[in-house]
Design a protein around this motif. Structure first.
Motif, short mmCIF file in Angstrom:
data_model
loop_
_atom_site.label_atom_id
_atom_site.label_comp_id
_atom_site.label_asym_id
_atom_site.label_seq_id
_atom_site.Cartn_x
_atom_site.Cartn_y
_atom_site.Cartn_z
N GLU A 209 3.41 7.38 -3.50
CA GLU A 209 2.01 7.67 -3.53
C GLU A 209 1.39 8.37 -4.80
OE1 GLU A 209 0.04 9.33 -0.10
OE2 GLU A 209 -1.94 9.65 -1.12
N LEU A 210 2.16 9.52 -4.68
CA LEU A 210 2.12 10.32 -6.07
C LEU A 210 2.19 9.67 -7.39
CD1 LEU A 210 3.55 13.79 -5.06
CD2 LEU A 210 0.94 13.56 -5.65
N ILE A 211 3.27 8.97 -7.36
CA ILE A 211 3.54 8.06 -8.68
C ILE A 211 2.94 6.73 -8.88
CG2 ILE A 211 5.69 6.95 -9.97
CD1 ILE A 211 7.42 9.03 -8.43
N TYR A 212 3.02 6.01 -7.77
CA TYR A 212 2.51 4.53 -7.80
C TYR A 212 1.04 4.33 -7.44
CZ TYR A 212 7.47 3.46 -9.09
OH TYR A 212 8.60 3.52 -9.81
N GLY A 213 0.51 5.27 -6.55
CA GLY A 213 -0.67 4.84 -6.31
C GLY A 213 -0.90 3.71 -5.50
N HIS A 214 -2.03 2.85 -5.81
CA HIS A 214 -2.23 1.52 -5.26
C HIS A 214 -1.19 0.59 -5.51
CE1 HIS A 214 -4.22 0.97 -9.00
NE2 HIS A 214 -4.03 -0.28 -9.02
N THR A 215 -0.28 0.71 -6.67
CA THR A 215 0.47 -0.42 -6.95
C THR A 215 1.74 -0.51 -6.21
OG1 THR A 215 1.75 1.07 -8.54
CG2 THR A 215 -0.34 0.07 -9.33
N TYR A 216 1.94 0.12 -4.94
CA TYR A 216 3.11 -0.23 -4.08
C TYR A 216 2.85 -0.22 -2.59
CZ TYR A 216 3.04 4.13 -1.24
OH TYR A 216 2.94 5.13 -0.25
N LYS A 217 3.61 -0.79 -1.90
CA LYS A 217 3.48 -0.69 -0.54
C LYS A 217 4.87 -0.34 0.25
CE LYS A 217 -0.40 -3.94 -0.12
NZ LYS A 217 -0.65 -5.36 0.43
N LEU A 218 4.69 0.38 1.27
CA LEU A 218 6.00 0.57 2.20
C LEU A 218 5.85 0.43 3.40
CD1 LEU A 218 8.90 1.81 2.04
CD2 LEU A 218 7.90 4.18 2.60
N GLU A 219 6.17 -0.83 3.95
CA GLU A 219 5.86 -1.30 5.12
C GLU A 219 7.14 -1.36 6.33
OE1 GLU A 219 4.89 -5.27 3.86
OE2 GLU A 219 2.96 -4.81 3.30
N LYS A 220 6.88 -0.95 7.44
CA LYS A 220 7.91 -0.94 8.64
C LYS A 220 7.82 -2.06 9.50
CE LYS A 220 7.78 2.43 11.73
NZ LYS A 220 7.85 3.53 12.52
N SER A 221 8.86 -2.65 9.95
CA SER A 221 8.63 -3.71 10.99
C SER A 221 9.91 -3.53 12.19
CB SER A 221 8.99 -4.82 10.28
OG SER A 221 9.01 -6.16 11.37
N GLU A 222 9.51 -3.57 13.00
CA GLU A 222 10.47 -2.83 14.44
C GLU A 222 10.26 -3.64 15.44
OE1 GLU A 222 10.15 1.37 14.90
OE2 GLU A 222 11.97 1.41 16.25
N ASP A 223 11.52 -4.00 16.32
CA ASP A 223 11.22 -4.31 17.62
C ASP A 223 12.24 -3.68 18.42
OD1 ASP A 223 12.64 -7.72 16.83
OD2 ASP A 223 13.51 -5.89 17.15
N ASP A 224 12.71 -4.35 19.38
CA ASP A 224 13.71 -3.66 20.35
C ASP A 224 14.98 -3.64 19.85
OD1 ASP A 224 12.32 -4.85 23.58
OD2 ASP A 224 11.88 -2.89 22.33
N HIS A 225 15.42 -4.50 18.79
CA HIS A 225 16.71 -4.81 18.32
C HIS A 225 16.89 -4.62 16.87
CE1 HIS A 225 17.57 -6.53 22.44
NE2 HIS A 225 16.45 -7.18 22.12
N ILE A 226 15.92 -4.91 15.91
CA ILE A 226 15.87 -4.75 14.54
C ILE A 226 14.98 -4.03 14.01
CG2 ILE A 226 15.89 -6.21 12.55
CD1 ILE A 226 16.77 -8.63 13.98
N TYR A 227 15.44 -3.02 13.02
CA TYR A 227 14.65 -2.12 12.27
C TYR A 227 14.54 -2.44 10.73
CZ TYR A 227 12.44 2.09 10.57
OH TYR A 227 11.91 3.33 9.96
#
Length: 245
Positions: A209-227
């Motif tokens: 956030e400090l470096i890239y601001g609005h030019t990045y996204k970090l997304e998490k996806s998770e279910d019972d088996h896969i992260y």
């Protein structure tokens, strides 16, 4: 009497001269302090960033050394890879920005070190969809060590024992966007909850956030088996942002 008056006059002149000199020195120092105060505000973001970076390195060293210790018979191979990793940490990571080429090569060396603790039959899928002629591949637009946390987490929390276990890591550069997608089969063993756990991803997100601001996204996806974790950085937009700041 005249001599005494001369001495008084000389003394007064010396005192007045000293006062003028002192006032001038104080004025100069006051201006210097004002300049330093103005610079301080502009450096706060960088100080925050450097503080985060300094806390990443010990964690990285610990994981690497644990990997080497678990399979002593591959020490020579690991140390050869470790040499390249240490060079990057000690020298390149001190720069504010590195090229995607340098970060990508570092990440592959880091993966090779972590492979030591894997069963030869373990499914490790590493793919790189990055052409060396792609725009921004060799430009210094990547914060060093941004790939570390996602890769280390996959090896740390993956299920390494079951027959369908896997770790998948994809590096991609397309349409001026860098993608790092890391997925793993979750371990069926419950991990111990630590009071200080979870710092890594929180620190990474703050750093991005400090470096890239609005030019990045970090997304998490998770279910019972896969992260899965998906990092996206729009290098074109970030370069434009750098020009305007």
């Amino acid at each position: 009497m005249e001599t005494f008056l001369v001495i008084i006059v000389i003394t007064l002149l010396v005192v007045i001269g000293w006062l003028i000199y002192s006032m001038r020195a104080i004025s100069i120092r006051r201006n210097e302090l004002e300049t330093e105060r103005q610079l301080f505000d502009s450096k706060i973001r960088y100080l925050q960033l450097e503080n985060l970076e300094s806390r990443l390195d010990p964690h990285l060293f610990k994981n690497i050394l644990n990997s080497i210790q678990s399979h002593a018979y591959q020490t020579y191979y690991a140390l050869d890879k470790m040499a390249g990793v240490l060079d990057y940490i000690l020298y390149d990571s001190q720069r504010k920005m590195v090229s995607l080429k340098e970060e990508h090569e570092f990440a592959l060396r880091l993966i090779d070190i972590n492979k030591i603790k894997l069963n030869p039959l373990f499914r490790l899928d590493i793919r790189s969809s990055i052409g060396e002629t792609e725009p921004y591949y060799t430009e210094d637009l990547i914060a060093p060590l941004v790939c570390v946390e996602l890769i280390e987490n996959a090896f740390k929390h993956a299920d390494l024992a079951s027959s369908d276990a896997f770790i998948s890591i994809l590096f991609k550069l397309k349409n001026n966007q860098f993608d790092l997608l890391v997925s793993n089969k979750k371990s069926r063993m419950k991990t111990l909850t630590k009071d200080k756990g979870g710092y890594g991803l929180t620190a990474l997100n703050k750093r991005l956030e400090l470096i890239y601001g609005h030019t990045y996204k970090l997304e998490k996806s998770e279910d019972d088996h896969i992260y899965s974790m998906h990092l996206k950085i729009n290098l074109h937009d970030f370069k434009t942002k750098m020009r305007t700041t």
